[in-house]
Write an enzyme that holds these catalytic residues in place. Structure first.
Site, PDB file in Angstrom:
ATOM      1  N   LYS A  47       9.289   1.146  10.013  1.00  0.00           N
ATOM      2  CA  LYS A  47       9.233   0.577   8.676  1.00  0.00           C
ATOM      3  C   LYS A  47       9.130   1.716   7.671  1.00  0.00           C
ATOM      4  O   LYS A  47       8.199   2.513   7.724  1.00  0.00           O
ATOM      5  CB  LYS A  47       8.046  -0.380   8.514  1.00  0.00           C
ATOM      6  CG  LYS A  47       8.094  -1.151   7.203  1.00  0.00           C
ATOM      7  CD  LYS A  47       6.970  -2.135   7.086  1.00  0.00           C
ATOM      8  CE  LYS A  47       7.171  -3.016   5.860  1.00  0.00           C
ATOM      9  NZ  LYS A  47       7.467  -2.282   4.624  1.00  0.00           N
ATOM     10  N   GLU A 191       4.118   3.529   7.938  1.00  0.00           N
ATOM     11  CA  GLU A 191       3.698   2.257   7.345  1.00  0.00           C
ATOM     12  C   GLU A 191       3.633   1.149   8.379  1.00  0.00           C
ATOM     13  O   GLU A 191       2.830   0.230   8.275  1.00  0.00           O
ATOM     14  CB  GLU A 191       4.645   1.859   6.207  1.00  0.00           C
ATOM     15  CG  GLU A 191       4.149   0.647   5.447  1.00  0.00           C
ATOM     16  CD  GLU A 191       5.041   0.265   4.278  1.00  0.00           C
ATOM     17  OE1 GLU A 191       4.770  -0.763   3.650  1.00  0.00           O
ATOM     18  OE2 GLU A 191       6.004   0.997   4.005  1.00  0.00           O
TER      19      GLU A 191
END
Length: 350
Positions: A47, A191
């Site tokens: 991500k 993330e």
């Protein structure tokens, strides 16, 4: 490009649809999930913490569009130029991906801000913030809409349709080993992980076929006011933020955010806020008892920021929030509180 489509097996060729090139394509959006899983029917990607961008190329012309359809080509001229040379001359394609900037080995939305607010090509070219375009999907190719193809097929076509060299990068993925990848992501300070159902079509809406498995809590919020700065601080003291309910009709107050800003950001955001001042709070009347009692400036709620925080409190406020930057790729009325959901599309992951 035609030979790429001709190479598809018959069952996938039957899923192709002749289509005009969309000028403002709508992206597929993911659902936040609290269940980390492994499944052979899913693929897992890193991500990235950047700006979602869709690229439209036709006859040597390239345009970059944000998630909400804004033209962001001026901010990233090197990406536009790279795509012109990376896609077959004259070909029509629509690509989906994320533009990022790095701080060390970590993608940094705060650093990318310096490119997102650029308004002319010369300034963008002279910027010392290098950006990269991580591509992860291909939606249109040579007069055909590929949305109904399985994700794996679209990724295979993407690898062949684009010549990858910096700043263009193919987004790598792992098959089935979601739990191991999530542990690695959190250990490295990423993330989180994107989980995508491998045989899913591309649907231009929010879908549980794509899941966000986060390592850190981040949330887009609307800015509805600010407090006066104290001590030696300038610009503003804290931002008053919230999210919409009832389909964009009710702005709920989510708390104050005063950390995560440097002097340059204080001055720049302060100018934007003071230009939007109004007399009355934009937040729901039900939230009035929770609003600060010190000197507050209310603003028209049309600025969206990204914020990090540790958790939501039982009272529905952010705990230990910090400001990460302004977003230009989401309309305020679309900002809702992200609630993690368990499971996946159609069935529970194994």
């Amino acid at each position: 490009m035609k030979e790429l489509l001709e190479s598809l097996p018959p069952e996938e060729k039957g899923l192709l649809r002749e289509s005009d090139l969309p000028r403002k394509p709508t992206p597929m959006l993911a659902v936040l999930s609290d269940k980390v899983f492994s499944d052979p029917g899913w693929v897992f990607e890193r991500k990235l913490d950047g700006e979602r961008v869709m690229a439209v190329a036709s006859e040597g012309r390239v345009g970059l569009r944000s998630r909400n359809g804004k033209d962001v080509s001026t901010s990233y001229p090197e990406v536009v130029e790279a795509l012109r040379g990376a896609v077959e001359a004259g070909a029509e394609v629509v690509l989906d991906g994320e533009i990022v900037a790095f701080s060390g080995s970590i993608t940094s939305f705060a650093r990318l801000q310096r490119r997102m607010r650029v308004r002319n090509l010369e300034e963008a070219r002279e910027s010392d913030v290098a950006v990269y375009y991580y591509l992860f999907d291909l939606l249109h190719l040579g007069g055909f809409d590929l949305s109904d193809l399985p994700l794996r097929a679209r990724k295979s076509l993407l690898k062949e349709a684009v010549t990858f060299a910096d700043p263009l990068r193919f987004t790598p993925h792992r098959n089935e080993e979601g739990e191991a990848m999530h542990r690695e992501a959190c250990r490295k300070g990423w993330e989180g992980v994107m989980a995508k159902e491998a045989d899913s079509p591309y649907r231009r809406t929010r879908s549980r076929s794509w899941l966000k498995l986060k390592c850190v809590n981040r949330q887009e919020l609307v800015i509805g006011g600010f407090t006066e700065p104290g001590g030696r601080r300038t610009g503003f003291g804290a931002l008053l933020v919230g999210y919409y309910e009832d389909g964009g009709k009710t702005l709920r107050y989510a708390g104050k955010v005063g950390t995560g800003v440097d002097e340059e950001t204080l001055q720049r955001v302060s100018r934007l806020l003071r230009a939007r001042e109004r007399r009355t709070p934009p937040f729901s009347k039900a939230d009035v008892p929770d609003l600060p009692r010190e000197e507050v400036h209310w603003v028209t709620p049309n600025l969206v920021g990204q914020f990090g925080f540790t958790e939501w409190t039982e009272a529905g406020k952010l705990r230990h929030p910090r400001f990460l930057g302004l977003r230009r790729d989401k309309d305020p009325e679309d900002v809702e509180r992200e609630e993690p959901r368990s499971g996946a599309a159609g069935r529970e992951p194994a």
